[in-house]
Scaffold this motif. Structure first.
Motif, PDB file in Angstrom:
ATOM      1  N   MET A 294       0.849  -1.170   0.000  1.00 48.81           N
ATOM      2  CA  MET A 294       0.000   0.000   0.000  1.00 48.81           C
ATOM      3  C   MET A 294       0.898   1.237   0.000  1.00 48.81           C
ATOM      4  SD  MET A 294      -2.941   1.117   2.749  1.00 48.81           S
ATOM      5  CE  MET A 294      -3.772  -0.430   2.550  1.00 48.81           C
ATOM      6  N   LYS A 295       0.492   2.215  -0.792  1.00 45.81           N
ATOM      7  CA  LYS A 295       1.293   3.428  -0.894  1.00 45.81           C
ATOM      8  C   LYS A 295       0.375   4.605  -1.180  1.00 45.81           C
ATOM      9  CE  LYS A 295       5.127   5.438  -3.486  1.00 45.81           C
ATOM     10  NZ  LYS A 295       6.103   5.247  -4.557  1.00 45.81           N
ATOM     11  N   VAL A 296       0.658   5.743  -0.560  1.00 51.53           N
ATOM     12  CA  VAL A 296      -0.055   6.980  -0.851  1.00 51.53           C
ATOM     13  C   VAL A 296       0.953   8.072  -1.176  1.00 51.53           C
ATOM     14  CG1 VAL A 296      -2.018   6.385   0.629  1.00 51.53           C
ATOM     15  CG2 VAL A 296      -0.164   7.777   1.547  1.00 51.53           C
ATOM     16  N   GLU A 297       0.491   9.079  -1.845  1.00 48.31           N
ATOM     17  CA  GLU A 297       1.324  10.237  -2.181  1.00 48.31           C
ATOM     18  C   GLU A 297       0.657  11.481  -1.608  1.00 48.31           C
ATOM     19  OE1 GLU A 297       4.250  10.261  -3.836  1.00 48.31           O
ATOM     20  OE2 GLU A 297       4.211   8.104  -4.239  1.00 48.31           O
ATOM     21  N   LEU A 298       1.452  12.419  -1.157  1.00 47.29           N
ATOM     22  CA  LEU A 298       0.963  13.679  -0.624  1.00 47.29           C
ATOM     23  C   LEU A 298       1.762  14.803  -1.254  1.00 47.29           C
ATOM     24  CD1 LEU A 298      -0.926  14.775   1.773  1.00 47.29           C
ATOM     25  CD2 LEU A 298       1.233  15.089   2.972  1.00 47.29           C
ATOM     26  N   LYS A 299       1.046  15.817  -1.773  1.00 43.41           N
ATOM     27  CA  LYS A 299       1.774  16.950  -2.343  1.00 43.41           C
ATOM     28  C   LYS A 299       1.155  18.248  -1.850  1.00 43.41           C
ATOM     29  CE  LYS A 299      -0.700  17.540  -6.698  1.00 43.41           C
ATOM     30  NZ  LYS A 299      -0.593  17.694  -8.123  1.00 43.41           N
ATOM     31  N   ARG A 300       2.010  19.224  -1.703  1.00 44.55           N
ATOM     32  CA  ARG A 300       1.585  20.537  -1.243  1.00 44.55           C
ATOM     33  C   ARG A 300       0.902  21.272  -2.387  1.00 44.55           C
ATOM     34  NH1 ARG A 300       5.790  24.913   1.128  1.00 44.55           N
ATOM     35  NH2 ARG A 300       4.281  26.482   1.790  1.00 44.55           N
ATOM     36  N   VAL A 301      -0.246  21.906  -2.090  1.00 42.57           N
ATOM     37  CA  VAL A 301      -1.037  22.572  -3.118  1.00 42.57           C
ATOM     38  C   VAL A 301      -0.789  24.077  -3.132  1.00 42.57           C
ATOM     39  CG1 VAL A 301      -3.398  23.036  -3.929  1.00 42.57           C
ATOM     40  CG2 VAL A 301      -2.810  20.780  -3.025  1.00 42.57           C
ATOM     41  N   ASN A 302      -0.580  24.685  -1.966  1.00 44.02           N
ATOM     42  CA  ASN A 302      -0.368  26.131  -1.930  1.00 44.02           C
ATOM     43  C   ASN A 302       0.876  26.447  -1.101  1.00 44.02           C
ATOM     44  OD1 ASN A 302      -1.150  25.898   0.772  1.00 44.02           O
ATOM     45  ND2 ASN A 302      -3.111  26.899   0.497  1.00 44.02           N
ATOM     46  N   ASP A 303       1.092  27.728  -0.839  1.00 45.55           N
ATOM     47  CA  ASP A 303       2.286  28.091  -0.078  1.00 45.55           C
ATOM     48  C   ASP A 303       2.032  28.064   1.434  1.00 45.55           C
ATOM     49  OD1 ASP A 303       0.660  30.310   0.080  1.00 45.55           O
ATOM     50  OD2 ASP A 303       2.203  31.747  -0.500  1.00 45.55           O
ATOM     51  N   ALA A 304       0.912  27.502   1.839  1.00 44.22           N
ATOM     52  CA  ALA A 304       0.594  27.353   3.257  1.00 44.22           C
ATOM     53  C   ALA A 304       0.653  25.872   3.621  1.00 44.22           C
ATOM     54  CB  ALA A 304      -0.788  27.954   3.554  1.00 44.22           C
ATOM     55  N   VAL A 305      -0.421  25.332   4.206  1.00 43.53           N
ATOM     56  CA  VAL A 305      -0.421  23.931   4.640  1.00 43.53           C
ATOM     57  C   VAL A 305      -1.589  23.152   4.050  1.00 43.53           C
ATOM     58  CG1 VAL A 305       0.921  24.284   6.748  1.00 43.53           C
ATOM     59  CG2 VAL A 305      -1.557  24.607   6.811  1.00 43.53           C
ATOM     60  N   HIS A 306      -1.891  23.428   2.797  1.00 47.76           N
ATOM     61  CA  HIS A 306      -2.941  22.703   2.073  1.00 47.76           C
ATOM     62  C   HIS A 306      -2.256  21.635   1.230  1.00 47.76           C
ATOM     63  CE1 HIS A 306      -6.136  22.822  -1.372  1.00 47.76           C
ATOM     64  NE2 HIS A 306      -6.263  21.747  -0.631  1.00 47.76           N
ATOM     65  N   PHE A 307      -2.673  20.373   1.443  1.00 48.39           N
ATOM     66  CA  PHE A 307      -2.078  19.242   0.731  1.00 48.39           C
ATOM     67  C   PHE A 307      -3.151  18.457  -0.008  1.00 48.39           C
ATOM     68  CE2 PHE A 307       0.627  20.151   4.353  1.00 48.39           C
ATOM     69  CZ  PHE A 307       1.898  20.099   3.824  1.00 48.39           C
ATOM     70  N   GLU A 308      -2.706  17.696  -0.992  1.00 53.40           N
ATOM     71  CA  GLU A 308      -3.577  16.801  -1.723  1.00 53.40           C
ATOM     72  C   GLU A 308      -2.965  15.405  -1.655  1.00 53.40           C
ATOM     73  OE1 GLU A 308      -5.490  17.805  -5.757  1.00 53.40           O
ATOM     74  OE2 GLU A 308      -3.780  16.533  -6.257  1.00 53.40           O
ATOM     75  N   ALA A 309      -3.793  14.450  -1.227  1.00 51.20           N
ATOM     76  CA  ALA A 309      -3.317  13.070  -1.100  1.00 51.20           C
ATOM     77  C   ALA A 309      -3.997  12.192  -2.139  1.00 51.20           C
ATOM     78  CB  ALA A 309      -3.616  12.541   0.305  1.00 51.20           C
ATOM     79  N   SER A 310      -3.273  11.180  -2.568  1.00 53.75           N
ATOM     80  CA  SER A 310      -3.834  10.218  -3.520  1.00 53.75           C
ATOM     81  C   SER A 310      -3.272   8.836  -3.208  1.00 53.75           C
ATOM     82  CB  SER A 310      -3.499  10.628  -4.959  1.00 53.75           C
ATOM     83  OG  SER A 310      -2.097  10.631  -5.148  1.00 53.75           O
ATOM     84  N   ALA A 311      -3.993   7.843  -3.692  1.00 57.05           N
ATOM     85  CA  ALA A 311      -3.567   6.450  -3.515  1.00 57.05           C
ATOM     86  C   ALA A 311      -3.633   5.757  -4.868  1.00 57.05           C
ATOM     87  CB  ALA A 311      -4.485   5.740  -2.515  1.00 57.05           C
ATOM     88  N   LEU A 312      -2.871   4.711  -5.009  1.00 57.82           N
ATOM     89  CA  LEU A 312      -2.858   3.964  -6.263  1.00 57.82           C
ATOM     90  C   LEU A 312      -4.191   3.274  -6.535  1.00 57.82           C
ATOM     91  CD1 LEU A 312       0.701   2.366  -6.066  1.00 57.82           C
ATOM     92  CD2 LEU A 312      -0.029   4.355  -7.404  1.00 57.82           C
ATOM     93  N   SER A 313      -4.976   3.040  -5.473  1.00 55.23           N
ATOM     94  CA  SER A 313      -6.229   2.302  -5.628  1.00 55.23           C
ATOM     95  C   SER A 313      -7.376   3.139  -6.170  1.00 55.23           C
ATOM     96  CB  SER A 313      -6.653   1.724  -4.270  1.00 55.23           C
ATOM     97  OG  SER A 313      -6.910   2.769  -3.356  1.00 55.23           O
ATOM     98  N   SER A 314      -7.176   4.459  -6.347  1.00 58.13           N
ATOM     99  CA  SER A 314      -8.275   5.328  -6.762  1.00 58.13           C
ATOM    100  C   SER A 314      -7.749   6.568  -7.463  1.00 58.13           C
ATOM    101  CB  SER A 314      -9.080   5.744  -5.519  1.00 58.13           C
ATOM    102  OG  SER A 314     -10.054   6.683  -5.838  1.00 58.13           O
TER     103      SER A 314
END
Length: 138
Positions: A1-21
């Protein structure tokens, strides 16, 4: 199982994704660290994980028991300690079932779903979190 998290703005807003979806989950911090209400906070996600893990199995078990479940929701409340890290100490889930559902079957299904099949429950409980639940049928 693996997820990815990336920063969306210059604050603390992130977007997460998984390989299953292909669904993206938005996560944001509290306002005191720069959060802007653009996503769910991490500890809220823990409660969501517990609710969904338990609910997947609970609904599945009730279907196997041929219960007429017309609607379903769960409300989860967590208490956190004051000291940092402010981990959960107690969590209570309230399962709300609508339909022609036998109380004894619902109780047994919830017991199995929460305490036997839900890995999120077991991880939290192993960390010392007291987890309780109740069932409302209407």
């Amino acid at each position: 199982m693996k997820v990815e998290l990336k920063r969306v703005n210059d604050a603390v807003h992130f977007e997460a994704s998984a390989l299953s979806s292909t669904v993206k989950v938005h996560i944001d911090g509290s306002p005191d660290i720069g959060g802007q209400g653009l996503g769910v906070r991490p500890m809220e996600m823990v409660l969501m994980a517990l609710a969904s893990c338990s609910s997947l199995d609970l609904v599945s078990i009730l279907k196997k028991q041929k219960q007429d479940l017309q609607d379903f929701s769960v409300s989860v409340e967590g208490e956190r300690r004051e000291q940092i890290p402010t981990i959960f100490t107690k969590i209570h889930m309230t399962f709300n079932l609508k339909g022609t559902v036998d109380q004894d079957k619902a109780n047994r299904a919830a017991e199995l779903a929460v305490k036997k099949y839900c890995s999120v429950h077991d991880m939290l409980e192993a960390g010392g979190v007291e987890i309780t639940y109740s069932i409302n049928i209407n």
